[in-house]
Scaffold this active site. Structure first.
Site, PDB file in Angstrom:
ATOM      1  N   ASP A   1       0.852  -1.196   0.000  1.00  0.00           N
ATOM      2  CA  ASP A   1       0.000   0.000   0.000  1.00  0.00           C
ATOM      3  C   ASP A   1       0.882   1.239   0.000  1.00  0.00           C
ATOM      4  O   ASP A   1       1.892   1.303   0.707  1.00  0.00           O
ATOM      5  CB  ASP A   1      -0.926  -0.018   1.225  1.00  0.00           C
ATOM      6  CG  ASP A   1      -2.086   0.942   1.086  1.00  0.00           C
ATOM      7  OD1 ASP A   1      -3.226   0.474   0.940  1.00  0.00           O
ATOM      8  OD2 ASP A   1      -1.844   2.173   1.106  1.00  0.00           O
TER       9      ASP A   1
ATOM     10  N   ASN B   1     -12.847  -3.344   2.678  1.00  0.00           N
ATOM     11  CA  ASN B   1     -13.782  -2.224   2.724  1.00  0.00           C
ATOM     12  C   ASN B   1     -14.716  -2.339   1.526  1.00  0.00           C
ATOM     13  O   ASN B   1     -14.273  -2.584   0.400  1.00  0.00           O
ATOM     14  CB  ASN B   1     -13.018  -0.897   2.663  1.00  0.00           C
ATOM     15  CG  ASN B   1     -12.176  -0.659   3.903  1.00  0.00           C
ATOM     16  OD1 ASN B   1     -12.568  -1.036   4.998  1.00  0.00           O
ATOM     17  ND2 ASN B   1     -11.018  -0.052   3.729  1.00  0.00           N
TER      18      ASN B   1
ATOM     19  N   GLY C   1     -15.330   3.224   3.825  1.00  0.00           N
ATOM     20  CA  GLY C   1     -13.939   3.612   3.618  1.00  0.00           C
ATOM     21  C   GLY C   1     -13.319   3.127   2.325  1.00  0.00           C
ATOM     22  O   GLY C   1     -12.127   3.323   2.102  1.00  0.00           O
ATOM     23  N   GLN C   2     -14.129   2.510   1.445  1.00  0.00           N
ATOM     24  CA  GLN C   2     -13.553   2.060   0.174  1.00  0.00           C
ATOM     25  C   GLN C   2     -13.296   3.271  -0.721  1.00  0.00           C
ATOM     26  O   GLN C   2     -14.186   4.121  -0.902  1.00  0.00           O
ATOM     27  CB  GLN C   2     -14.493   1.077  -0.535  1.00  0.00           C
ATOM     28  CG  GLN C   2     -13.828   0.428  -1.747  1.00  0.00           C
ATOM     29  CD  GLN C   2     -14.721  -0.602  -2.434  1.00  0.00           C
ATOM     30  OE1 GLN C   2     -15.880  -0.786  -2.071  1.00  0.00           O
ATOM     31  NE2 GLN C   2     -14.173  -1.266  -3.441  1.00  0.00           N
TER      32      GLN C   2
ATOM     33  N   HIS D   1     -10.194  -5.722  -3.474  1.00  0.00           N
ATOM     34  CA  HIS D   1      -8.874  -5.880  -2.851  1.00  0.00           C
ATOM     35  C   HIS D   1      -9.050  -6.240  -1.392  1.00  0.00           C
ATOM     36  O   HIS D   1     -10.030  -5.849  -0.758  1.00  0.00           O
ATOM     37  CB  HIS D   1      -8.026  -4.600  -2.973  1.00  0.00           C
ATOM     38  CG  HIS D   1      -8.678  -3.374  -2.411  1.00  0.00           C
ATOM     39  ND1 HIS D   1      -9.595  -2.628  -3.127  1.00  0.00           N
ATOM     40  CD2 HIS D   1      -8.557  -2.750  -1.212  1.00  0.00           C
ATOM     41  CE1 HIS D   1      -9.998  -1.606  -2.389  1.00  0.00           C
ATOM     42  NE2 HIS D   1      -9.382  -1.665  -1.205  1.00  0.00           N
TER      43      HIS D   1
ATOM     44  N   HIS E   1      -6.905  -5.910   2.225  1.00  0.00           N
ATOM     45  CA  HIS E   1      -5.753  -5.357   2.928  1.00  0.00           C
ATOM     46  C   HIS E   1      -5.187  -6.439   3.842  1.00  0.00           C
ATOM     47  O   HIS E   1      -5.937  -7.056   4.618  1.00  0.00           O
ATOM     48  CB  HIS E   1      -6.161  -4.185   3.835  1.00  0.00           C
ATOM     49  CG  HIS E   1      -6.721  -2.991   3.122  1.00  0.00           C
ATOM     50  ND1 HIS E   1      -6.002  -1.837   2.926  1.00  0.00           N
ATOM     51  CD2 HIS E   1      -7.944  -2.761   2.578  1.00  0.00           C
ATOM     52  CE1 HIS E   1      -6.762  -0.938   2.298  1.00  0.00           C
ATOM     53  NE2 HIS E   1      -7.946  -1.476   2.081  1.00  0.00           N
TER      54      HIS E   1
HETATM   55  P1  5GP Z   1      -9.642   1.189   0.219  1.00  0.00           P
HETATM   56  O1  5GP Z   1      -9.696   2.478   0.975  1.00  0.00           O
HETATM   57  O2  5GP Z   1     -10.372   1.305  -1.114  1.00  0.00           O
HETATM   58  O3  5GP Z   1     -10.059  -0.028   0.997  1.00  0.00           O
HETATM   59  O4  5GP Z   1      -8.119   0.913  -0.094  1.00  0.00           O
HETATM   60  C1  5GP Z   1      -7.429   1.507  -1.152  1.00  0.00           C
HETATM   61  C2  5GP Z   1      -5.984   1.542  -0.756  1.00  0.00           C
HETATM   62  O5  5GP Z   1      -5.233   1.818  -1.922  1.00  0.00           O
HETATM   63  C3  5GP Z   1      -5.637   2.622   0.269  1.00  0.00           C
HETATM   64  O6  5GP Z   1      -5.115   2.021   1.445  1.00  0.00           O
HETATM   65  C4  5GP Z   1      -4.586   3.473  -0.453  1.00  0.00           C
HETATM   66  O7  5GP Z   1      -3.532   3.898   0.382  1.00  0.00           O
HETATM   67  C5  5GP Z   1      -4.097   2.554  -1.555  1.00  0.00           C
HETATM   68  N1  5GP Z   1      -3.637   3.238  -2.744  1.00  0.00           N
HETATM   69  C6  5GP Z   1      -4.244   4.295  -3.361  1.00  0.00           C
HETATM   70  N2  5GP Z   1      -3.547   4.645  -4.450  1.00  0.00           N
HETATM   71  C7  5GP Z   1      -2.484   3.787  -4.527  1.00  0.00           C
HETATM   72  C8  5GP Z   1      -1.401   3.658  -5.460  1.00  0.00           C
HETATM   73  O8  5GP Z   1      -1.271   4.384  -6.454  1.00  0.00           O
HETATM   74  N3  5GP Z   1      -0.496   2.672  -5.206  1.00  0.00           N
HETATM   75  C9  5GP Z   1      -0.604   1.843  -4.125  1.00  0.00           C
HETATM   76  N4  5GP Z   1       0.346   0.907  -3.971  1.00  0.00           N
HETATM   77  N5  5GP Z   1      -1.621   1.932  -3.235  1.00  0.00           N
HETATM   78  C10 5GP Z   1      -2.547   2.897  -3.442  1.00  0.00           C
END
Ligand code: 5GP
Ligand code: ZN
Length: 117
Positions: free
Chosen positions: A35, A90, A96-97, A103, A105
Site C-alpha cells: 500500500d 472495505n 472507507g472504500q 482488494h 488489505h
Molecule cells: P480502500 O480504501 O479502497 O479499501 O483501499 C485503497 C488503498 O489503496 C488505500 O489504502 C490506499 O492507500 C491505496 N492506494 C491508493 N492509491 C495507490 C497507489 O497508487 N499505489 C498503491 N500501492 N496503493 C494505493
C-alpha cells in the site's frame, strides 16, 4: 463485460503495469503489492487481475479467484513472517472504500486494535 479492465481504474492500471507498484507476490490471477500509504509495518493489498467493484462481487462471479485471493493473503503474511495479521475488505464509500477494484488489505507487524471499528 464483468471482469474486464476498466480504463479509469487505478488498480487495473497497476495490473497492466501502467502505474508502478512494489509487487510482493504475483500469480496468473492475483497481484499483491505494498500500500502506498501503509497503516502498519506490513500493509499489502491483494487484488484479482480481473476488475470487480468489491470482494463480494468477485466471489459471486469467480469464487475460485476469491479463494485464491485469501490464500495469497495468507502467503503474503507468511512471507512477511507474520503469524498474527488482519484482513480487511472495505466495501462502499461509507465503509472507507476508495478504490473500486476488489482488494483485501493484509495488515500486521504491530499490535492491532481489538475492536472491529
Ligand atoms: P480502500 O480504501 O479502497 O479499501 O483501499 C485503497 C488503498 O489503496 C488505500 O489504502 C490506499 O492507500 C491505496 N492506494 C491508493 N492509491 C495507490 C497507489 O497508487 N499505489 C498503491 N500501492 N496503493 C494505493
Ligand atoms: Zn480495476
Amino acid at each position: 463485460m464483468a471482469g474486464e479492465p476498466q480504463s479509469d481504474c487505478l488498480f487495473c492500471k497497476i495490473v497492466a503495469g501502467e502505474i508502478p507498484a512494489t509487487v510482493v507476490r504475483k500469480t496468473e490471477r492475483t497481484l499483491a503489492f505494498r500500500d502506498i500509504n501503509p497503516q502498519a509495518p506490513t500493509h499489502v493489498l491483494v487484488i484479482p487481475h480481473a476488475h470487480y467493484p468489491n470482494a463480494a462481487a468477485l466471489a459471486e462471479a469467480e469464487p475460485e479467484v476469491a479463494g485464491e485471493l485469501l490464500a495469497e493473503a495468507g502467503r503474503v503474511a507468511a512471507d512477511e513472517g507474520l503469524s498474527d495479521y488482519r484482513l480487511i475488505f472495505n466495501t462502499g464509500a461509507g465503509a472507507g472504500q476508495t478504490v473500486f477494484h476488489a482488494h483485501v488489505h493484509v495488515l500486521g507487524g504491530r499490535q492491532l486494535h481489538e475492536g472491529l471499528v
